[in-house]
Design a protein around this motif. Structure first.
Motif, mmCIF file in Angstrom:
data_model
loop_
_atom_site.group_PDB
_atom_site.id
_atom_site.type_symbol
_atom_site.label_atom_id
_atom_site.label_comp_id
_atom_site.label_asym_id
_atom_site.label_seq_id
_atom_site.Cartn_x
_atom_site.Cartn_y
_atom_site.Cartn_z
ATOM 1 N N VAL A 66 -1.136 -29.015 -1.853
ATOM 2 C CA VAL A 66 -2.114 -29.025 -3.234
ATOM 3 C C VAL A 66 -2.838 -30.151 -3.455
ATOM 4 C CG1 VAL A 66 -2.392 -28.047 -5.574
ATOM 5 C CG2 VAL A 66 -0.304 -27.132 -3.994
ATOM 6 N N LEU A 67 -4.104 -30.246 -3.135
ATOM 7 C CA LEU A 67 -4.901 -31.486 -3.489
ATOM 8 C C LEU A 67 -5.143 -31.792 -5.130
ATOM 9 C CD1 LEU A 67 -7.049 -31.608 -0.214
ATOM 10 C CD2 LEU A 67 -5.315 -32.913 -0.751
ATOM 11 N N VAL A 68 -5.121 -32.930 -5.522
ATOM 12 C CA VAL A 68 -5.131 -33.111 -6.990
ATOM 13 C C VAL A 68 -5.860 -34.381 -7.003
ATOM 14 C CG1 VAL A 68 -3.287 -31.880 -7.936
ATOM 15 C CG2 VAL A 68 -3.008 -34.172 -7.279
ATOM 16 N N PRO A 69 -6.936 -34.560 -8.045
ATOM 17 C CA PRO A 69 -7.117 -35.983 -8.435
ATOM 18 C C PRO A 69 -6.060 -37.044 -8.497
ATOM 19 C CG PRO A 69 -8.285 -34.215 -9.723
ATOM 20 C CD PRO A 69 -7.177 -33.602 -9.079
ATOM 21 N N TRP A 70 -6.422 -38.291 -7.736
ATOM 22 C CA TRP A 70 -5.397 -39.204 -7.883
ATOM 23 C C TRP A 70 -5.864 -40.591 -7.447
ATOM 24 C CZ3 TRP A 70 -0.323 -39.857 -8.873
ATOM 25 C CH2 TRP A 70 0.309 -40.817 -8.198
ATOM 26 N N ASP A 71 -5.397 -41.754 -7.875
ATOM 27 C CA ASP A 71 -5.780 -42.849 -7.612
ATOM 28 C C ASP A 71 -4.857 -43.660 -6.402
ATOM 29 O OD1 ASP A 71 -7.374 -43.038 -9.731
ATOM 30 O OD2 ASP A 71 -6.343 -44.677 -10.795
#
Length: 472
Positions: free
Chosen positions: A111-116
């Motif tokens: 599950v791809l999510v926004p991330w730094d």
């Protein structure tokens, strides 16, 4: 001056520890972006833009001072290492061929999510010691802004979306100077300053947001220093003749330790995490887990026990988190057993030819046992951490009390000593199986205090290490 094009082989032994410093706390168990403990990141060695840092208690520079004894026309090799945060957004493919930002993109395995994400950066230099004398040298460096796009395909090979990565420009400078000291020996004080010189400043309307400052910061910044001829002096255990000169060294926001192979003194690691001389990765460690406040065995078992949905979220959080999940799922029993119960102190005392068994068993009467343990149902006042109070200097202290921290000399963790004189709130009174009492506390003005309470991750002090303050 020369600019190194390949990693200096002298740093091979120290680089394992330096990698652990670089990535400590990068992503914590349970390795998901949604976990509370992963919402505030980048805690060690963060050098922020100078226009943002001072007003928010963070630093734009770190300063290393260490003594060295170069031989002849010695050369100093230097490697500055840091993470450059890049902001990753997730976009879903639209039917018209366009893309739209989303909070989650579900795929079969993740599950791809926004991330730094953190990309590793290196500045590698080499100077003769003679070049560093006088006014020294100043070396500016820049890492440019850039945008990258990565397509995301589903199991059928069709475009499901894409990842858009934005990296902001960061500027910095290295200042190096060597000063020969008076005395009977040829000793130099080496000063190495790493500074973030990025001109970025937060827009007044947007406010001063740490999340905006981080992509312009040097994260987990640290130095590797190496002499091709000569040695460095230990800053924690110097020879007697050098103690006064060592005490005069000014180290800020970092600490240098000897890190050469086989106990050598030709390499120094200057780390934002306090280490001892000649630190090493435990030989039992099967791989990086980015959470040195935990035990590898516990992390591996807990990670392997995550649900499949939790593992999908972790794999989509970051490639390094995905590697931890795969590692935990693939550890064979013999590796897990190797993580359990290593006692290095006995090996050091006995050595390979030492006794194979304890020579003398303590007398049964010499083993301390409380008359009635706190966990025994026969005890009238069973322990209750949420309500228990104890007397400290004649004042009842318990959950909600304010105390002044006074860590005693028996403390082996230097970071606890940094809290000397700080005020804290008592969260619980805890009793151990040997009858000892410990106070679980959170430090006042700690921005992570709420997360610590939620996770139950407190600091612990004994009653004689605190002084009661007036309750709020």
């Amino acid at each position: 001056m020369t600019t190194a094009t390949t990693a200096d082989p002298r740093f091979a032994a120290a680089r394992q520890v330096a990698d652990a410093v670089l990535l400590e706390g990068y992503v914590l168990y349970p390795y998901r972006a949604s976990a509370a403990k992963n919402r505030m990141r980048w805690q060690f060695g963060v050098l922020v833009p100078p226009a943002w840092g001072p007003a928010h208690g963070e630093h734009a520079f770190q300063r290393t001072e260490v003594l060295m004894e170069p031989k002849g026309d010695a050369t100093l090799a230097l490697e500055l290492r840091f993470l450059h945060a890049q902001r990753r957004t997730v976009q879903r493919a639209l039917e018209d061929g366009g893309f739209a930002d989303v909070d989650e993109l579900h795929l079969a395995d993740r599950v791809l999510v926004p991330w730094d994400e953190g990309t590793e950066e290196h500045v590698e230099l080499s100077f003769s010691v003679a070049e560093l004398t006088g006014d020294g040298v100043t070396v500016p460096f820049t890492r440019p802004a850039r945008d990258d796009t990565e397509p995301v395909l589903d199991t059928d090979g069709r475009t499901a979306g894409r990842l858009v990565r934005r990296t902001e420009e960061v500027e910095g400078v290295l200042r190096l100077r060597a000063v020969e000291l008076d005395g009977a020996y040829r000793v130099f004080r080496l000063t190495a300053v790493v500074e973030n010189t990025s001109p970025w400043a937060p827009a007044a309307a947007a406010g001063a947001d740490r999340e905006a400052a981080l992509p312009r910061s040097l994260v987990a910044a640290h130095l590797l220093l190496g002499l091709d001829s000569g040695s460095f002096l230990s800053m924690t255990d110097p020879p007697e003749w050098a103690r006064e000169a060592v005490a005069a060294c000014d180290n800020r926001h970092t600490w240098p330790v000897l890190a050469g192979g086989a106990g050598g003194a030709d390499v120094v690691l200057s780390s934002p995490i306090i280490l001892e001389d000649h630190p090493a990765i435990a030989p039992e460690s099967a791989g990086a887990m980015y959470d040195a406040t935990e035990i590898d065995e516990i992390l591996a078992l807990r990670t392997a026990a995550l649900t499949e949905q939790e593992k999908r979220e972790a794999r989509g959080t970051d490639a390094r988190a995905a590697a931890v999940i795969d590692l935990a799922d693939s550890l064979p029993p013999e590796v897990l057993e190797r993580l359990h119960g290593a006692v290095r102190s006995l090996r050091e005392v006995t050595g390979p030819d030492g006794p194979e068994r304890i020579a003398e068993i303590p007398d049964e009467e010499a083993v301390f046992r409380p008359d009635t343990p706190w966990w025994d149902p026969a005890r009238a006042d069973t322990a209750d951490p949420a309500r228990d109070r104890i007397s400290v200097d004649g004042t009842p202290v318990g959950p909600g009390s304010r105390v002044l921290l006074r860590p005693g000399p028996r403390r082996t963790d230097a970071q606890d000593l940094f809290l000397h004189g700080r005020a804290a709130h008592v969260e619980a009174v805890l009793h151990d199986v040997d009858g000892g009492v410990h106070l679980a506390v959170t430090v006042e003005d700690d921005p992570g205090a709420d997360i610590r309470r939620e996770q139950g991750r407190f600091l612990y002090f004994q009653p004689d290490e605190v002084t009661p303050l007036e309750d709020a």
